[in-house]
Scaffold this motif. Structure first.
Motif, PDB file in Angstrom:
ATOM      1  N   GLU A 102       0.829  -1.198   0.000  1.00  0.00           N
ATOM      2  CA  GLU A 102       0.000   0.000   0.000  1.00  0.00           C
ATOM      3  C   GLU A 102       0.869   1.256   0.000  1.00  0.00           C
ATOM      4  OE1 GLU A 102      -3.693   1.915   2.491  1.00  0.00           O
ATOM      5  OE2 GLU A 102      -2.295   0.608   3.581  1.00  0.00           O
ATOM      6  N   ARG A 103       1.868   1.283   0.829  1.00  0.00           N
ATOM      7  CA  ARG A 103       2.748   2.446   0.913  1.00  0.00           C
ATOM      8  C   ARG A 103       3.524   2.632  -0.390  1.00  0.00           C
ATOM      9  NH1 ARG A 103       3.306   4.050   6.535  1.00  0.00           N
ATOM     10  NH2 ARG A 103       2.129   2.571   7.797  1.00  0.00           N
ATOM     11  N   THR A 104       3.991   1.540  -0.973  1.00  0.00           N
ATOM     12  CA  THR A 104       4.687   1.619  -2.253  1.00  0.00           C
ATOM     13  C   THR A 104       3.758   2.171  -3.325  1.00  0.00           C
ATOM     14  OG1 THR A 104       6.140  -0.205  -1.655  1.00  0.00           O
ATOM     15  CG2 THR A 104       5.914   0.268  -4.006  1.00  0.00           C
ATOM     16  N   ASP A 105       2.531   1.699  -3.347  1.00  0.00           N
ATOM     17  CA  ASP A 105       1.555   2.202  -4.320  1.00  0.00           C
ATOM     18  C   ASP A 105       1.306   3.693  -4.141  1.00  0.00           C
ATOM     19  OD1 ASP A 105       1.292  -0.336  -5.400  1.00  0.00           O
ATOM     20  OD2 ASP A 105      -0.642  -0.750  -4.429  1.00  0.00           O
ATOM     21  N   LEU A 106       1.152   4.134  -2.900  1.00  0.00           N
ATOM     22  CA  LEU A 106       0.932   5.560  -2.643  1.00  0.00           C
ATOM     23  C   LEU A 106       2.139   6.383  -3.099  1.00  0.00           C
ATOM     24  CD1 LEU A 106      -0.743   5.410   0.889  1.00  0.00           C
ATOM     25  CD2 LEU A 106      -1.821   6.189  -1.245  1.00  0.00           C
ATOM     26  N   LEU A 154       6.406  10.797   5.466  1.00  0.00           N
ATOM     27  CA  LEU A 154       5.208  10.450   6.244  1.00  0.00           C
ATOM     28  C   LEU A 154       4.595   9.144   5.737  1.00  0.00           C
ATOM     29  CD1 LEU A 154       3.456  13.904   6.704  1.00  0.00           C
ATOM     30  CD2 LEU A 154       4.525  12.493   8.482  1.00  0.00           C
ATOM     31  N   VAL A 155       4.476   9.003   4.418  1.00  0.00           N
ATOM     32  CA  VAL A 155       3.915   7.770   3.855  1.00  0.00           C
ATOM     33  C   VAL A 155       4.729   6.576   4.337  1.00  0.00           C
ATOM     34  CG1 VAL A 155       3.505   6.456   1.726  1.00  0.00           C
ATOM     35  CG2 VAL A 155       2.921   8.888   1.808  1.00  0.00           C
ATOM     36  N   ARG A 156       6.051   6.725   4.340  1.00  0.00           N
ATOM     37  CA  ARG A 156       6.922   5.610   4.725  1.00  0.00           C
ATOM     38  C   ARG A 156       6.897   5.303   6.219  1.00  0.00           C
ATOM     39  NH1 ARG A 156       9.553   7.767   0.691  1.00  0.00           N
ATOM     40  NH2 ARG A 156      11.402   8.867   1.265  1.00  0.00           N
ATOM     41  N   THR A 157       6.708   6.312   7.066  1.00  0.00           N
ATOM     42  CA  THR A 157       6.977   6.119   8.495  1.00  0.00           C
ATOM     43  C   THR A 157       5.776   6.179   9.428  1.00  0.00           C
ATOM     44  OG1 THR A 157       7.452   8.477   8.824  1.00  0.00           O
ATOM     45  CG2 THR A 157       9.318   7.029   8.233  1.00  0.00           C
ATOM     46  N   LEU A 158       4.639   6.671   8.975  1.00  0.00           N
ATOM     47  CA  LEU A 158       3.499   6.701   9.883  1.00  0.00           C
ATOM     48  C   LEU A 158       3.164   5.272  10.313  1.00  0.00           C
ATOM     49  CD1 LEU A 158       1.217   9.298   8.084  1.00  0.00           C
ATOM     50  CD2 LEU A 158       2.292   9.571  10.332  1.00  0.00           C
ATOM     51  N   PRO A 159       2.955   5.055  11.588  1.00  0.00           N
ATOM     52  CA  PRO A 159       2.694   3.695  12.059  1.00  0.00           C
ATOM     53  C   PRO A 159       1.403   3.096  11.507  1.00  0.00           C
ATOM     54  CG  PRO A 159       3.212   5.143  13.903  1.00  0.00           C
ATOM     55  CD  PRO A 159       3.092   6.000  12.693  1.00  0.00           C
ATOM     56  N   ASP A 160       0.382   3.938  11.258  1.00  0.00           N
ATOM     57  CA  ASP A 160      -0.922   3.414  10.846  1.00  0.00           C
ATOM     58  C   ASP A 160      -1.606   4.422   9.935  1.00  0.00           C
ATOM     59  OD1 ASP A 160      -3.498   2.398  10.626  1.00  0.00           O
ATOM     60  OD2 ASP A 160      -3.819   2.228  12.788  1.00  0.00           O
ATOM     61  N   LEU A 161      -1.816   4.059   8.682  1.00  0.00           N
ATOM     62  CA  LEU A 161      -2.467   4.959   7.726  1.00  0.00           C
ATOM     63  C   LEU A 161      -3.964   5.085   7.972  1.00  0.00           C
ATOM     64  CD1 LEU A 161      -0.653   3.978   4.415  1.00  0.00           C
ATOM     65  CD2 LEU A 161      -0.106   5.829   6.007  1.00  0.00           C
ATOM     66  N   GLY A 162      -4.503   4.259   8.860  1.00  0.00           N
ATOM     67  CA  GLY A 162      -5.928   4.297   9.178  1.00  0.00           C
ATOM     68  C   GLY A 162      -6.295   5.296  10.263  1.00  0.00           C
ATOM     69  N   VAL A 163      -5.303   5.888  10.914  1.00  0.00           N
ATOM     70  CA  VAL A 163      -5.581   6.910  11.930  1.00  0.00           C
ATOM     71  C   VAL A 163      -6.257   8.084  11.243  1.00  0.00           C
ATOM     72  CG1 VAL A 163      -4.507   8.544  13.544  1.00  0.00           C
ATOM     73  CG2 VAL A 163      -3.667   6.193  13.393  1.00  0.00           C
ATOM     74  N   SER A 164      -7.211   8.709  11.937  1.00  0.00           N
ATOM     75  CA  SER A 164      -7.936   9.814  11.307  1.00  0.00           C
ATOM     76  C   SER A 164      -8.015  11.025  12.225  1.00  0.00           C
ATOM     77  CB  SER A 164      -9.343   9.370  10.921  1.00  0.00           C
ATOM     78  OG  SER A 164     -10.113   9.114  12.078  1.00  0.00           O
TER      79      SER A 164
END
Length: 178
Positions: A10-14, A119-129
């Motif tokens: 997912e991160r690679t795609d983003l 940020l894309v690479r290091t955020l622990p959880d992309l689902g946080v809002s």
């Protein structure tokens, strides 16, 4: 497939989507002088240098939103009818001003892109809002995940790369695609 593999994909795609859309915008302005980057070529008030500047500012704002929450976007909509000063200030964000250069806004855009990519690479959880800031263009009470923010940046960059392509084609016939 493990959740780690999914996250990596997912991160690679983003990151690839961000890089591709940014490259469309950068390609469209390559080889221009500052005067050409300031030139309006359509009925729109948009110019190529101003579009790069705007996309960088928007991306920076959304990265700030991820790190700081909705307060990072304060100062935008206050619910009041905008004054002429506010309108002029907003319009300047879409222009390459006399004291600015295309090389300068492109360098700033590179810095913003590096920060977003990190940020894309290091955020622990992309689902946080976070809740979106109050504004008439956001649904009241709506929240966006960090993933949605990155998708929005991709959409914003894509939209403005298309605007830039039309302006550039009107300027000197160069096309990004085709």
């Amino acid at each position: 497939m493990t959740s780690t593999e999914t996250t990596i994909d997912e991160r690679t795609d983003l990151l690839e989507a961000l890089a591709t859309r940014r490259q469309f915008l950068r390609y469209t302005v390559q080889g221009l002088t500052d005067d050409q980057a300031r030139q309006r070529t359509t009925a729109s008030a948009l110019c190529l240098g101003g579009l790069v500047k705007h996309v960088a500012e928007v991306e920076r704002g959304w990265a700030d939103f991820i790190l700081e929450g909705p307060s990072a976007m304060a100062g935008g909509w206050d619910g009041e009818e905008p004054t002429q000063e506010v309108i002029d200030s907003w319009s300047a964000k879409f222009q390459l001003l006399p004291d600015e250069t295309l090389a300068g806004v492109l360098a700033e855009y590179e810095e913003v892109a590096r920060r977003t990519d990190e940020l894309v690479r290091t955020l622990p959880d992309l689902g946080v809002s976070h809740p979106l800031p109050e504004a008439p263009w956001f649904e009241k009470g709506k929240r966006w995940s960090f993933r949605q923010v990155f998708l929005h940046i991709i959409g914003e960059t894509t939209q403005h790369a298309g605007h830039a392509d039309i302006i550039r084609e009107s300027l000197d016939g160069q096309k990004t695609m085709g």
